[in-house]
Design a protein around this motif. Structure first.
Motif, short mmCIF file in Angstrom:
data_model
loop_
_atom_site.label_atom_id
_atom_site.label_comp_id
_atom_site.label_asym_id
_atom_site.label_seq_id
_atom_site.Cartn_x
_atom_site.Cartn_y
_atom_site.Cartn_z
N SER A 112 0.82 -1.22 0.00
CA SER A 112 0.00 0.00 0.00
C SER A 112 0.85 1.27 0.00
CB SER A 112 -0.94 0.01 1.20
OG SER A 112 -0.22 -0.01 2.42
N ASP A 162 -1.44 1.50 -8.89
CA ASP A 162 -2.74 1.26 -8.28
C ASP A 162 -2.64 -0.09 -7.59
OD1 ASP A 162 -5.38 0.53 -7.66
OD2 ASP A 162 -6.19 1.68 -9.33
N THR A 163 -2.46 -0.08 -6.29
CA THR A 163 -2.19 -1.31 -5.56
C THR A 163 -3.44 -2.15 -5.32
OG1 THR A 163 -2.32 -0.09 -3.46
CG2 THR A 163 -0.14 -0.38 -4.43
N SER A 187 1.32 2.92 -3.39
CA SER A 187 0.16 3.47 -4.06
C SER A 187 0.34 4.95 -4.40
CB SER A 187 -1.08 3.29 -3.19
OG SER A 187 -2.25 3.73 -3.85
N ASN A 233 -4.80 7.51 -2.82
CA ASN A 233 -4.49 8.04 -4.16
C ASN A 233 -5.44 9.19 -4.44
OD1 ASN A 233 -3.90 8.59 -6.80
ND2 ASN A 233 -4.24 6.52 -7.56
#
Length: 263
Positions: free
Chosen positions: A30, A60-61, A33, A204
């Motif tokens: 994460s 984009d995790t 991200s 994000n």
């Protein structure tokens, strides 16, 4: 100030040369991200070509999508979100094929990304992407978001959808009006009224999607514009300010699918 900053970044890299082989600076998936500027490659500071910004990469995790710009061309691809913590393979990224006057930075970025097998935290703001030998080949610095969710608030006319300009003078000109506080939207797709909500991601700041948009079911003589608007809206995964003004919506491959201009 800029030269001192780059020197500090390089010093951090030297101090962390063995970081990808240790657990001292371990990073979770994460923590990757979002979007990152590529500020260093193989120990050398990246110097963008005149009138260009730093190359960057975005992760984009949740979906495993990778996107960015290597200095001239757009990057796109994916990675395994189920890999062991600290491991990531970026050897299969693709890119567009545009030629630019100076391709030096781009060639260095692509060559380095092809070696990446691991990642580690470097201090509070930087991330190291390392080769299988645990050697850092790229240093990333968190990129400030070009737009904030609050910037979307209010009414916007849809000027482009699906890569085509929306005709002017339509009886029901397509628009979207956002209420960011309530996370709702209202508008028209060209024939029918649309209403719904949107999803955002705190990790994000430019991520957005519209999985819960509904529309009325009225039929109009020409539904082509409406079809393009709804298809584009369903594919949106992120947004950003456009150089010429307005706001752009992008799909999972970072393709521009919709352009909004402030009412």
């Amino acid at each position: 100030m800029k030269k001192v900053f780059v020197s500090l970044c390089m010093a951090a890299t030297v101090a962390g040369l063995s970081s990808c082989a240790s657990t001292k600076n371990a990073a979770t998936l994460s923590s990757l991200s979002g979007e990152w500027n590529i500020i260093e490659i193989n120990g050398s500071a990246v110097v963008p070509a005149p009138n260009q910004e730093f190359p960057f990469i975005g992760f984009d995790t949740k979906t495993g999508q990778v996107y960015g710009n290597s200095g001239c061309n757009r990057l796109m691809g994916s990675f395994d979100v189920n890999a062991k913590p600290g491991q990531i393979d970026l050897g299969a990224l693709g890119s567009t094929r545009m030629m630019c006057p100076d391709m030096t930075v781009e060639k260095n970025v692509l060559a380095a990304l092809g070696q990446v097998k691991k990642y580690k935290q470097l201090g509070k703001e930087n991330m190291a992407l390392c080769a299988s030998s645990n050697r850092p080949v790229i240093v990333l610095q968190k990129k400030e978001a070009s737009a904030k969710l609050a910037d979307l608030n209010g009414k916007w006319m849809i000027s482009e959808a699906g890569g085509e300009t929306i005709p002017s003078g339509m009886e029901k000109q397509p628009f979207i009006e956002f209420n960011i506080a309530e996370k709702t939207l209202h508008g028209t797709a060209g024939c029918n009224v649309i209403n719904g909500s949107f999803n955002a991601d705190d990790a994000n700041p430019v991520a957005i999607s519209f999985p819960q948009v509904i529309s009325t079911m009225m039929a109009c003589p020409d539904m082509e514009v409406e079809s393009r608007v709804l298809k584009a809206l369903n594919s949106v995964q992120s947004f950003g300010k456009l150089a010429g003004g307005g706001m752009g919506f992008y799909d999972a491959d970072n393709n521009l699918v919709m352009v909004l201009v402030k009412k």
